[in-house]
Write a protein that holds these residues in place. Structure first.
Motif, mmCIF file in Angstrom:
data_model
loop_
_atom_site.group_PDB
_atom_site.id
_atom_site.type_symbol
_atom_site.label_atom_id
_atom_site.label_comp_id
_atom_site.label_asym_id
_atom_site.label_seq_id
_atom_site.Cartn_x
_atom_site.Cartn_y
_atom_site.Cartn_z
ATOM 1 N N GLY A 85 0.841 -1.418 0.008
ATOM 2 C CA GLY A 85 -0.149 -0.061 -0.075
ATOM 3 C C GLY A 85 0.802 1.227 0.083
ATOM 4 O O GLY A 85 1.972 1.350 0.269
ATOM 5 N N ASN A 86 0.163 2.320 -0.259
ATOM 6 C CA ASN A 86 0.796 3.510 -0.223
ATOM 7 C C ASN A 86 1.575 3.899 1.157
ATOM 8 O O ASN A 86 0.839 3.801 2.104
ATOM 9 N N ASP A 87 2.890 4.251 0.865
ATOM 10 C CA ASP A 87 3.702 4.585 2.101
ATOM 11 C C ASP A 87 4.008 3.468 3.058
ATOM 12 O O ASP A 87 4.384 3.841 4.279
ATOM 13 N N GLU A 106 2.097 1.738 4.641
ATOM 14 C CA GLU A 106 1.321 1.554 5.815
ATOM 15 C C GLU A 106 1.094 0.204 6.563
ATOM 16 O O GLU A 106 1.362 -0.812 5.756
ATOM 17 N N THR A 107 1.036 0.414 7.868
ATOM 18 C CA THR A 107 0.974 -1.019 8.520
ATOM 19 C C THR A 107 -0.194 -1.037 9.405
ATOM 20 O O THR A 107 -0.845 -0.090 9.768
ATOM 21 N N ASN A 108 -0.670 -2.386 9.680
ATOM 22 C CA ASN A 108 -2.118 -2.387 10.706
ATOM 23 C C ASN A 108 -1.585 -2.518 12.001
ATOM 24 O O ASN A 108 -0.206 -2.020 12.256
ATOM 25 N N ASP A 109 -2.318 -2.619 12.968
ATOM 26 C CA ASP A 109 -2.133 -2.798 14.363
ATOM 27 C C ASP A 109 -1.007 -3.660 14.812
ATOM 28 O O ASP A 109 -0.349 -3.516 15.863
ATOM 29 N N ASP A 110 -0.821 -4.875 14.226
ATOM 30 C CA ASP A 110 0.142 -5.639 14.113
ATOM 31 C C ASP A 110 1.489 -5.477 13.673
ATOM 32 O O ASP A 110 2.354 -6.237 13.703
ATOM 33 N N GLY A 111 1.598 -4.325 13.052
ATOM 34 C CA GLY A 111 2.867 -3.978 12.397
ATOM 35 C C GLY A 111 3.063 -4.437 11.051
ATOM 36 O O GLY A 111 4.267 -4.374 10.350
ATOM 37 N N GLU A 112 2.043 -5.202 10.593
ATOM 38 C CA GLU A 112 2.066 -5.889 9.307
ATOM 39 C C GLU A 112 1.908 -4.719 8.139
ATOM 40 O O GLU A 112 0.951 -4.009 8.147
ATOM 41 N N VAL A 113 2.589 -5.023 7.047
ATOM 42 C CA VAL A 113 2.347 -3.911 5.875
ATOM 43 C C VAL A 113 0.912 -4.387 5.417
ATOM 44 O O VAL A 113 0.515 -5.436 5.151
ATOM 45 N N ILE A 114 0.268 -3.350 4.940
ATOM 46 C CA ILE A 114 -1.081 -3.386 4.377
ATOM 47 C C ILE A 114 -0.919 -3.332 2.694
ATOM 48 O O ILE A 114 -0.111 -2.271 2.167
ATOM 49 N N TRP A 115 -1.519 -4.324 2.145
ATOM 50 C CA TRP A 115 -1.502 -4.572 0.655
ATOM 51 C C TRP A 115 -2.571 -3.838 0.032
ATOM 52 O O TRP A 115 -3.635 -3.905 0.616
ATOM 53 N N TRP A 116 -2.474 -3.422 -1.178
ATOM 54 C CA TRP A 116 -3.732 -3.053 -2.077
ATOM 55 C C TRP A 116 -3.601 -3.850 -3.064
ATOM 56 O O TRP A 116 -2.790 -4.119 -3.837
#
Length: 128
Positions: free
Chosen positions: A42-44, A46-56
């Protein structure tokens, strides 16, 4: 649905190839050389609450349905770096049910296949 499950679902479609024409970190999924999905960090980063990268996930979509999905799901936005009328970006943040993401993938694949010449379309449909 995380990026691994999305990738596995995408590559199970008949005659799918994965290419990287834009950047090493962007997977482009094609059927008969026609793009129906992209999957990227994902853009920049970004990570979720677990610190994992969010994919688009970018998917082709009927223009009316694209608008409806954006109204229903906050994690569906106009296609990032795509034609905003015909593509949606699905932010894989865990808020959209797996079945709905699979349905969106199926629709994107079908839209691309439906616009192919009859011979190519029939060759692909034989594998469904």
């Amino acid at each position: 649905m995380d990026q691994t499950k999305v990738h596995e679902y995408l590559i199970k479609k008949p005659l799918v190839q994965v290419t990287k024409p834009f950047a090493q970190e962007v997977d482009v999924y094609k059927v008969n050389h026609k793009m129906f999905a992209t999957l990227a960090v994902g853009n920049d980063g970004e990570t979720n609450d677990d610190g994992e990268v969010i994919w688009w996930l970018n998917l082709k979509c009927d223009p009316d349905e694209a608008l409806s999905l954006r109204d229903i799901f906050p994690a569906v936005i106009p296609g990032y770096h795509m034609n905003k009328r015909l593509w949606n970006t699905v932010i894989l943040d865990g808020t959209i049910p797996q079945g709905e993401i699979e349905r969106m993938i199926d629709n994107s694949f079908s839209l691309v296949v439906e616009n192919m010449p009859e011979k190519d379309r029939q060759a692909i449909l034989l594998h469904l």
